[in-house]
Design a protein around this motif. Structure first.
Motif, PDB file in Angstrom:
ATOM      1  N   GLU A   7       0.730  -1.114  -0.074  1.00 21.95           N
ATOM      2  CA  GLU A   7      -0.035  -0.062  -0.008  1.00 21.95           C
ATOM      3  C   GLU A   7       0.975   1.326   0.148  1.00 21.95           C
ATOM      4  O   GLU A   7       2.025   1.027   0.560  1.00 21.95           O
ATOM      5  CB  GLU A   7      -0.878   0.213   1.526  1.00 21.95           C
ATOM      6  N   VAL A   8       0.315   2.185  -0.613  1.00 21.90           N
ATOM      7  CA  VAL A   8       1.221   3.585  -0.481  1.00 21.90           C
ATOM      8  C   VAL A   8       0.897   3.957   0.896  1.00 21.90           C
ATOM      9  O   VAL A   8      -0.080   4.114   1.418  1.00 21.90           O
ATOM     10  CB  VAL A   8       0.695   4.756  -1.453  1.00 21.90           C
ATOM     11  N   LYS A  20       7.023  10.911  -3.449  1.00 23.05           N
ATOM     12  CA  LYS A  20       7.219  10.105  -4.598  1.00 23.05           C
ATOM     13  C   LYS A  20       8.694  10.223  -4.824  1.00 23.05           C
ATOM     14  O   LYS A  20       9.452  11.126  -5.258  1.00 23.05           O
ATOM     15  CB  LYS A  20       6.350  10.510  -5.840  1.00 23.05           C
ATOM     16  N   GLU A 114       8.621   3.236  -3.982  1.00 22.08           N
ATOM     17  CA  GLU A 114       8.102   4.126  -5.003  1.00 22.08           C
ATOM     18  C   GLU A 114       7.560   5.533  -4.228  1.00 22.08           C
ATOM     19  O   GLU A 114       7.620   6.562  -4.607  1.00 22.08           O
ATOM     20  CB  GLU A 114       6.855   3.699  -5.826  1.00 22.08           C
ATOM     21  N   TYR A 115       7.046   5.136  -3.114  1.00 22.85           N
ATOM     22  CA  TYR A 115       6.260   6.310  -2.046  1.00 22.85           C
ATOM     23  C   TYR A 115       7.037   6.100  -0.652  1.00 22.85           C
ATOM     24  O   TYR A 115       6.990   4.876  -0.290  1.00 22.85           O
ATOM     25  CB  TYR A 115       5.063   6.236  -2.233  1.00 22.85           C
TER      26      TYR A 115
END
Ligand SMILES: [Zn+2]
Ligand SMILES: [Zn+2]
Length: 333
Positions: A7-8, A20, A114-115
């Motif tokens: 999950e982000v 990001k 990615e985040y």
């Protein structure tokens, strides 16, 4: 090593930002975790994301964040001090008693993701003329800038840097910027010496091929003002003590795989050598970014290899194997 879906992450405190990621450099310490699963007493429990040399773009900010807004490009200081303990109150944020550091087991997951969510205080907005890759390079460079500050390097200094990996180069560039007259650089990998020369080293030598102490002292009969140990090798520490002049300073930055250094007590005492350990960096991220922005430090040549995120394992294998003249491999998202 594998890529997994997660999950982000979400901002949970008002002083945090969601980033990001754009660029992440592969560090020797990441490689230690990759190959051995630990550094000293710090042991990885899988799954665990490594990475701490990063730059990214602000995606969202917490309610109390004033210095950043979505869309801002930032360099990340991987250190997250508590700002409350005795060390923090003394301004020694890098030795904070409750320090959390990106990609350190038990402290915080890394930025090879990615985040990520970071405290806003650990994010530094970039001037327009700095690239995100340069911002990622500023993490190891800041260690060099800090080491030079801590050494109280004087203009005209004649110094040695033993080990020409990313940290050795990160010491070389600010040393020159702050006025070192001549820098002697050694390494066992000739490609690294060639790069050091290109980046301003006045002399380079390979200790596997020549007696570097004898060669340097031929050029410097009065010995060196300072030596920066940047490879974590006992033989380099021995060379450093012989290379230093009376009153000289040994700066220890390399991370050895063994647990005890030894020094020639007689020579060290007679020369009154000062030994200073360097723990990462403290409060020089802005200074380092400004030096890059103003062209006083030009780090681009350090970045020898580039990989997309889905090829991260290749990047790690390349760095772990010292292959293809790699200095810094950069992961792009
Ligand atoms: Zn690092
Ligand atoms: Zn603290």
């Amino acid at each position: 090593m594998e890529l997994v879906d997660r999950e982000v992450p979400e901002i949970s405190r008002p002083d945090e930002v969601l980033l990001k990621m754009a660029s992440v450099g592969v560090c020797g310490s990441d490689i230690h975790y990759y190959k051995k699963g630990k550094i000293g007493s710090q042991v990885v429990a899988y799954p665990f994301a490594v990475g701490h040399e990063g730059a990214g773009i602000v995606e969202a900010v917490g309610a109390s964040v004033r210095n950043l807004k979505p869309g801002d490009r930032v360099a990340i200081d991987p250190a997250m001090p508590c700002y409350e303990c005795d060390q923090c109150r003394a301004g020694r944020f890098h030795t904070c008693r409750n320090l959390r550091f990106l990609g350190c087991p038990g402290q915080a997951e890394g930025c090879l993701s990615e985040y990520i969510v970071m405290p806003a205080k650990s994010c530094f907005p970039l001037r327009d003329n700095i690239t995100l890759d340069q911002a990622a390079l500023s993490e190891p460079l800041a260690i060099g800038v800090y080491a030079i500050h801590l050494s109280v390097l004087q203009k005209g200094a004649r110094i040695g840097i033993l080990g020409a990996g990313p940290i050795g180069i990160s010491v070389l560039l600010p040393a020159l910027a702050y006025g070192a007259e001549k820098v002697y650089v050694t390494d066992k990998i000739d490609a690294r010496l060639a790069l050091a020369k290109e980046m301003g080293a006045g002399w380079t030598g390979n200790p596997d091929k020549t007696d570097i102490v004898e060669d340097i002292l031929k050029e410097e009969p009065g010995n060196l003002d300072m030596v920066f140990e940047c490879c974590g090798q006992q033989e380099a520490a021995d060379q450093a003590i012989r290379l230093l002049k009376p009153g000289g300073k040994l700066m220890v930055i390399g991370i050895p795989e063994f647990s005890r250094w030894s020094f020639d007590s007689d020579e060290m005492r007679r020369k009154e050598i000062c030994v200073q350990n360097v723990r990462r960096q403290n409060e020089v991220v802005d200074i380092t970014l400004n030096m890059i922005s103003e062209g006083k430090i030009q780090p681009d040549r350090m970045q020898t290899h580039n990989f997309e995120f889905d090829r991260v394992k290749e990047a790690f294998d390349l760095v772990a194997g010292y292959k293809d003249g790699v200095m810094k491999a950069m992961i792009h998202f």
